[in-house]
Design an enzyme around this catalytic site. Structure first.
Site, mmCIF file in Angstrom:
data_model
loop_
_atom_site.group_PDB
_atom_site.id
_atom_site.type_symbol
_atom_site.label_atom_id
_atom_site.label_comp_id
_atom_site.label_asym_id
_atom_site.label_seq_id
_atom_site.Cartn_x
_atom_site.Cartn_y
_atom_site.Cartn_z
ATOM 1 N N HIS A 194 15.980 38.485 58.846
ATOM 2 C CA HIS A 194 15.568 39.775 58.274
ATOM 3 C C HIS A 194 15.081 40.720 59.370
ATOM 4 C CE1 HIS A 194 16.004 38.524 54.186
ATOM 5 N NE2 HIS A 194 14.955 37.712 54.158
ATOM 6 N N HIS A 237 15.060 32.139 58.717
ATOM 7 C CA HIS A 237 15.249 33.053 57.584
ATOM 8 C C HIS A 237 14.563 34.394 57.836
ATOM 9 C CE1 HIS A 237 15.582 33.869 53.124
ATOM 10 N NE2 HIS A 237 14.614 34.712 53.458
ATOM 11 N N GLU A 238 13.287 34.348 58.196
ATOM 12 C CA GLU A 238 12.538 35.587 58.422
ATOM 13 C C GLU A 238 13.015 36.309 59.684
ATOM 14 O OE1 GLU A 238 10.807 36.775 56.136
ATOM 15 O OE2 GLU A 238 10.674 34.982 54.892
#
Length: 204
Positions: free
Chosen positions: A11, A7-8
């Site tokens: 980004h 997820h990170e």
């Protein structure tokens, strides 16, 4: 570890590709969990089942189209979890329908089934949770990129309180049932949709 790190990374990688050097300078353009996991947030995951990773710092002013690209960077985190959930379901479906686990011990096959079931459910849940437009969730960052600046200026003074509101909604059962509960029930239609897609792709 897998879900939060991907997820990170989504980004950080997208922000880096859009021209913001901040995530790379902080060592976040990586899948290494040690660069993404927050000590306290990870501990809470173990203790109470709810936590967080370290947020990726992004400077939208570095983007060619700040509002549009910031919205894309924000939404790619939840989308990465949706993709992980789909992959988890595919792996479980294939393993259950091809006899891959027939030669395994019952303990090993049960462990894999439990892991994959938790894996796809958690990722679908993270997808839904992070799209809720409450700071510090990604949904709020998407909203921030869409709403006119004058409206956001009126909302920002309340940002500091929304984290506590979110925690109250999570940990107080009556509040959870009437707020987050119905939202998280969206995991059911998403799961059913994935099942239909997987059966169409793999007609075992």
């Amino acid at each position: 570890m897998i879900s939060l790190s991907v997820h990170e990374f989504a980004h950080a990688y997208s922000a880096d590709k859009f021209g913001d050097p901040t995530p790379r300078s902080m060592g976040r353009v990586t899948l290494n969990p040690m660069r993404h996991l927050d000590v306290f947030g990870t501990l809470l995951f173990v203790v109470v089942g709810f936590g967080w990773a370290k947020p990726v710092l992004v400077n939208p002013s570095k983007f060619r189209k700040p509002r549009l690209m910031n919205a894309i960077v924000s939404v790619l985190g939840p989308i990465s979890n949706l993709i992980l959930g789909f992959i988890g379901m595919v792996i479980l479906y294939v393993m259950l329908n091809t006899g891959v686990m027939n030669s395994w011990s019952k303990g090993a096959s049960d462990a894999v089934m439990v892991f994959l079931t938790l894996f796809y459910n958690l990722n679908i849940l993270l997808f839904i949770l992070n799209l809720i437009p409450i700071p510090p969730l990604d949904g709020y960052r998407i909203l921030e990129s869409i709403l006119p600046p004058r409206i956001m200026a009126k909302i920002r003074p309340y940002e500091q309180w929304t984290v506590y509101i979110l925690l109250l909604l999570v940990f107080i059962p009556p509040l959870y049932k009437v707020t987050l509960g119905p939202i998280f029930s969206l995991t059911i239609p998403i799961t059913h949709m994935f099942e239909m897609i997987i059966r169409a792709i793999f007609p075992f």
